[in-house]
Design a protein around this motif. Structure first.
Motif, PDB file in Angstrom:
ATOM      1  N   GLU A  38       0.828  -1.212   0.000  1.00 36.14           N
ATOM      2  CA  GLU A  38       0.000   0.000   0.000  1.00 36.14           C
ATOM      3  C   GLU A  38       0.858   1.256   0.000  1.00 36.14           C
ATOM      4  OE1 GLU A  38      -3.885  -1.825   2.398  1.00 36.14           O
ATOM      5  OE2 GLU A  38      -2.358  -0.684   3.480  1.00 36.14           O
ATOM      6  N   LEU A  39       1.928   1.242   0.790  1.00 36.08           N
ATOM      7  CA  LEU A  39       2.805   2.413   0.859  1.00 36.08           C
ATOM      8  C   LEU A  39       3.472   2.686  -0.492  1.00 36.08           C
ATOM      9  CD1 LEU A  39       4.490   1.778   4.327  1.00 36.08           C
ATOM     10  CD2 LEU A  39       2.900   3.632   3.769  1.00 36.08           C
ATOM     11  N   ILE A  40       3.909   1.632  -1.156  1.00 36.07           N
ATOM     12  CA  ILE A  40       4.585   1.805  -2.447  1.00 36.07           C
ATOM     13  C   ILE A  40       3.596   2.227  -3.529  1.00 36.07           C
ATOM     14  CG2 ILE A  40       5.891   0.620  -4.259  1.00 36.07           C
ATOM     15  CD1 ILE A  40       7.161  -1.082  -2.041  1.00 36.07           C
ATOM     16  N   LEU A  41       2.407   1.635  -3.521  1.00 35.00           N
ATOM     17  CA  LEU A  41       1.408   1.992  -4.534  1.00 35.00           C
ATOM     18  C   LEU A  41       0.953   3.442  -4.383  1.00 35.00           C
ATOM     19  CD1 LEU A  41      -0.708  -1.279  -4.539  1.00 35.00           C
ATOM     20  CD2 LEU A  41       0.721  -0.430  -6.408  1.00 35.00           C
ATOM     21  N   ALA A  42       1.008   3.955  -3.151  1.00 29.45           N
ATOM     22  CA  ALA A  42       0.599   5.343  -2.893  1.00 29.45           C
ATOM     23  C   ALA A  42       1.744   6.328  -3.103  1.00 29.45           C
ATOM     24  CB  ALA A  42       0.065   5.466  -1.470  1.00 29.45           C
ATOM     25  N   CYS A  43       2.929   5.817  -3.376  1.00 25.50           N
ATOM     26  CA  CYS A  43       4.116   6.664  -3.494  1.00 25.50           C
ATOM     27  C   CYS A  43       4.062   7.495  -4.776  1.00 25.50           C
ATOM     28  CB  CYS A  43       5.368   5.774  -3.490  1.00 25.50           C
ATOM     29  SG  CYS A  43       6.900   6.667  -3.784  1.00 25.50           S
ATOM     30  N   ASP A  93       9.282  10.045  -1.800  1.00 27.36           N
ATOM     31  CA  ASP A  93       9.792   8.696  -1.982  1.00 27.36           C
ATOM     32  C   ASP A  93       9.398   7.756  -0.848  1.00 27.36           C
ATOM     33  OD1 ASP A  93      11.012   9.577  -4.307  1.00 27.36           O
ATOM     34  OD2 ASP A  93      12.921  10.012  -3.311  1.00 27.36           O
ATOM     35  N   VAL A  94       9.691   6.486  -1.048  1.00 29.97           N
ATOM     36  CA  VAL A  94       9.566   5.446  -0.023  1.00 29.97           C
ATOM     37  C   VAL A  94      10.926   4.757   0.070  1.00 29.97           C
ATOM     38  CG1 VAL A  94       8.533   3.213   0.570  1.00 29.97           C
ATOM     39  CG2 VAL A  94       7.108   5.024  -0.368  1.00 29.97           C
ATOM     40  N   VAL A  95      11.354   4.449   1.282  1.00 33.51           N
ATOM     41  CA  VAL A  95      12.640   3.775   1.478  1.00 33.51           C
ATOM     42  C   VAL A  95      12.412   2.322   1.881  1.00 33.51           C
ATOM     43  CG1 VAL A  95      14.736   3.659   2.888  1.00 33.51           C
ATOM     44  CG2 VAL A  95      13.880   5.885   2.103  1.00 33.51           C
ATOM     45  N   LEU A 113      17.187  10.633   9.789  1.00 33.53           N
ATOM     46  CA  LEU A 113      17.077  11.479   8.601  1.00 33.53           C
ATOM     47  C   LEU A 113      15.847  11.109   7.793  1.00 33.53           C
ATOM     48  CD1 LEU A 113      20.829  11.360   7.481  1.00 33.53           C
ATOM     49  CD2 LEU A 113      19.687  13.114   8.868  1.00 33.53           C
ATOM     50  N   ILE A 114      15.559   9.803   7.717  1.00 35.31           N
ATOM     51  CA  ILE A 114      14.366   9.350   6.998  1.00 35.31           C
ATOM     52  C   ILE A 114      13.113   9.839   7.706  1.00 35.31           C
ATOM     53  CG2 ILE A 114      13.041   7.298   6.345  1.00 35.31           C
ATOM     54  CD1 ILE A 114      15.767   5.869   5.975  1.00 35.31           C
ATOM     55  N   LYS A 115      13.124   9.752   9.022  1.00 37.43           N
ATOM     56  CA  LYS A 115      11.967  10.223   9.805  1.00 37.43           C
ATOM     57  C   LYS A 115      11.801  11.731   9.660  1.00 37.43           C
ATOM     58  CE  LYS A 115      10.494   6.355  11.408  1.00 37.43           C
ATOM     59  NZ  LYS A 115       9.170   5.842  10.952  1.00 37.43           N
ATOM     60  N   ARG A 116      12.917  12.448   9.599  1.00 39.81           N
ATOM     61  CA  ARG A 116      12.850  13.908   9.459  1.00 39.81           C
ATOM     62  C   ARG A 116      12.221  14.300   8.133  1.00 39.81           C
ATOM     63  NH1 ARG A 116      17.931  18.103  10.293  1.00 39.81           N
ATOM     64  NH2 ARG A 116      16.785  20.020   9.824  1.00 39.81           N
ATOM     65  N   LEU A 117      12.493  13.502   7.091  1.00 37.76           N
ATOM     66  CA  LEU A 117      11.876  13.761   5.790  1.00 37.76           C
ATOM     67  C   LEU A 117      10.396  13.418   5.795  1.00 37.76           C
ATOM     68  CD1 LEU A 117      14.596  12.401   3.311  1.00 37.76           C
ATOM     69  CD2 LEU A 117      13.808  14.770   3.496  1.00 37.76           C
ATOM     70  N   GLY A 118      10.002  12.605   6.770  1.00 39.66           N
ATOM     71  CA  GLY A 118       8.592  12.216   6.873  1.00 39.66           C
ATOM     72  C   GLY A 118       8.153  11.250   5.792  1.00 39.66           C
ATOM     73  N   ILE A 119       9.074  10.400   5.324  1.00 35.54           N
ATOM     74  CA  ILE A 119       8.729   9.453   4.265  1.00 35.54           C
ATOM     75  C   ILE A 119       8.598   8.047   4.838  1.00 35.54           C
ATOM     76  CG2 ILE A 119       9.780  10.820   2.450  1.00 35.54           C
ATOM     77  CD1 ILE A 119      12.218   9.079   2.554  1.00 35.54           C
ATOM     78  N   PRO A 120       7.767   7.226   4.226  1.00 33.27           N
ATOM     79  CA  PRO A 120       7.559   5.863   4.730  1.00 33.27           C
ATOM     80  C   PRO A 120       8.830   5.021   4.656  1.00 33.27           C
ATOM     81  CG  PRO A 120       5.822   6.483   3.186  1.00 33.27           C
ATOM     82  CD  PRO A 120       6.896   7.522   3.070  1.00 33.27           C
ATOM     83  N   LEU A 121       8.992   4.141   5.636  1.00 32.09           N
ATOM     84  CA  LEU A 121      10.132   3.238   5.697  1.00 32.09           C
ATOM     85  C   LEU A 121       9.636   1.803   5.767  1.00 32.09           C
ATOM     86  CD1 LEU A 121      13.163   2.557   6.129  1.00 32.09           C
ATOM     87  CD2 LEU A 121      12.757   2.871   8.598  1.00 32.09           C
ATOM     88  N   ILE A 122      10.139   0.986   4.867  1.00 25.46           N
ATOM     89  CA  ILE A 122       9.843  -0.448   4.858  1.00 25.46           C
ATOM     90  C   ILE A 122      11.139  -1.175   5.173  1.00 25.46           C
ATOM     91  CG2 ILE A 122       9.101  -2.411   3.439  1.00 25.46           C
ATOM     92  CD1 ILE A 122       7.604  -0.288   1.682  1.00 25.46           C
ATOM     93  N   SER A 123      11.108  -2.082   6.131  1.00 26.45           N
ATOM     94  CA  SER A 123      12.312  -2.830   6.483  1.00 26.45           C
ATOM     95  C   SER A 123      12.182  -4.281   6.043  1.00 26.45           C
ATOM     96  CB  SER A 123      12.573  -2.772   7.989  1.00 26.45           C
ATOM     97  OG  SER A 123      11.572  -3.485   8.700  1.00 26.45           O
TER      98      SER A 123
END
Length: 324
Positions: A38-43, A93-95, A113-123
C-alpha cells in the motif's frame, strides 16, 4: 559419481536448508506485507532501496526488479547516503532498508534522517525486534532458523529469503498495477522480448523504391528482373486501382520453370499466386512471423487499412531485426 560424495552432500544440505528457509517465509508473510504494498502503490516518487554488504547486493537486485516491473526504484549505498547521497531522496519517496541484523550502523544512522523527511520506511530484516524493524512503517520478517553456512556466519539462507521476499513484493506490485508484457518490453527495448513486443511491421518492411512491385500484364521475365533488383525473393502484383492482385515468389518461379512457357511473353498474372497471405501495417512484426511459420512461407506483402499494398518483408528481415 557416488551420491555420498562430500561435495554432493554439502550441496544437498545447502539447498535443503535454503529451501526450508523459504518454506518458513510463507508463514511470516502478514499484514506488514500488505502495508508495504500500500505504501509503495501510494508513493508519488520512487522507491529508494538501501543495504550494506550482501544485503546491499540483494537490494540492488530488488531495485532493478522493481524498476523493470513498473515501480520506479533505485539503489543508494547507505554509507554514501551519509556523505551526500541523502540528497537523492525526496519527500515523495519510499525507502526500503535491508539488514539481516536490523542493526547495521550505516543504516541505523539514516533512520533519523528518513523520519525527518517524513517518508515511509519499509524494512526487510531477520530481527523483528531490531531498531530498524521498530522504526519501520512496514516491517517485513525475513528471519531464518540458520544459515546454510556450516559456521552459521556467511549470509546464505538469509540473503536467499530476502531475495525471495523482494521478488514477492515486486510481483505483488506488478499485479496490482496491471503491468503487461508490453509494459515490460518498454523497460527492455534491447532484449529479445522487447523486439518481439515493440517492433512493428512498418519498422522493417521494404517500402517506396525498395518495394518490389509489377503490374498484372508484366512479363515473367521482367518480373524476375524486378525481384532481382529488390532482392526479396518476391514481388507484389498490383492492378491499376492499386489493389493487390497477387504475389510471385521464388517458389512460384520453380513451379513455373516446370512448365513449357515463354518467360518473355507470358504475363505474370498467369503464373502468380492470387490468394496470398498478407501482413497488416501497424501490426507487430511478431505477428508477421507467426503467419510465415503457420503457412510455411518466406515472405509477405504488407497492406494498409484499406487492403492496399504498401510494402513487403521476408524471413531474413525478421532475422536481422532479432524478431526470430
Amino acid at each position: 559419481m557416488s551420491q555420498t560424495h562430500p561435495h554432493l552432500l554439502s550441496a544437498q544440505r545447502t539447498i535443503a536448508l535454503e529451501r526450508d528457509a523459504i518454506n518458513d517465509l510463507l508463514e511470516q508473510i502478514d499484514q506488514h506485507f500488505i502495508r508495504a504494498c500500500e505504501l509503495i502503490l501510494a508513493c508519488a516518487g520512487r522507491v529508494v532501496v538501501v543495504g550494506m554488504g550482501k544485503s546491499g547486493h540483494i537490494g540492488n537486485k530488488l531495485a532493478a526488479t522493481l524498476a523493470s516491473t513498473g515501480t520506479p526504484a533505485f539503489f543508494v549505498h547507505p554509507a554514501e547516503a551519509s556523505h551526500g547521497d541523502m540528497g537523492m531522496i525526496t519527500k515523495d519517496d519510499v525507502v526500503i532498508a535491508l539488514s539481516n541484523s536490523g542493526s547495521t550502523s550505516e543504516i541505523v544512522t539514516l533512520l533519523p534522517l528518513i523520519k525527518r523527511l517524513g517518508i515511509p520506511l519499509i524494512s526487510i530484516t531477520g530481527n523483528p525486534d531490531s531498531a530498524l524493524a521498530r522504526s519501520a512503517d512496514a516491517a517485513l520478517n525475513a528471519r531464518v532458523a540458520e544459515e546454510a553456512c556450516p559456521l552459521n556466519l556467511a549470509p546464505t539462507s538469509s540473503t536467499t529469503v530476502a531475495l525471495v521476499l523482494g521478488d514477492a513484493l515486486a510481483i505483488a506490485l506488478l499485479e496490482a498495477r496491471g503491468f503487461t508484457a508490453e509494459d515490460f518490453a518498454f523497460s527492455h527495448p534491447g532484449g529479445a522480448l522487447g523486439r518481439r513486443l515493440l517492433l512493428k511491421v512498418d519498422d522493417i518492411m521494404h517500402s517506396g523504391e525498395r518495394f518490389p512491385q509489377v503490374s498484372p500484364h508484366t512479363s515473367v521475365k521482367d518480373a524476375l528482373l524486378e525481384m532481382t533488383r529488390k532482392g526479396l525473393g518476391l514481388t507484389a502484383v498490383i492492378d491499376e486501382q492499386g489493389r493487390l492482385a497477387g504475389i510471385f515468389t521464388d517458389g512460384d518461379l520453380r513451379r513455373t520453370l516446370d512448365k513449357p512457357i515463354d518467360l518473355a511473353n507470358t504475363r505474370i498474372d498467369a503464373v502468380m499466386t492470387k490468394a496470398c497471405k498478407t501482413a497488416q501495417a501497424g501490426h507487430l512484426a511478431a505477428e508477421a512471423l507467426n503467419i510465415m511459420e503457420q503457412f510455411k512461407i518466406g515472405g509477405l506483402i504488407v497492406v494498409d487499412e484499406h487492403e492496399r499494398p504498401v510494402g513487403a518483408l521476408n524471413m531474413h528481415d525478421l532475422l536481422r531485426a532479432g524478431v526470430v
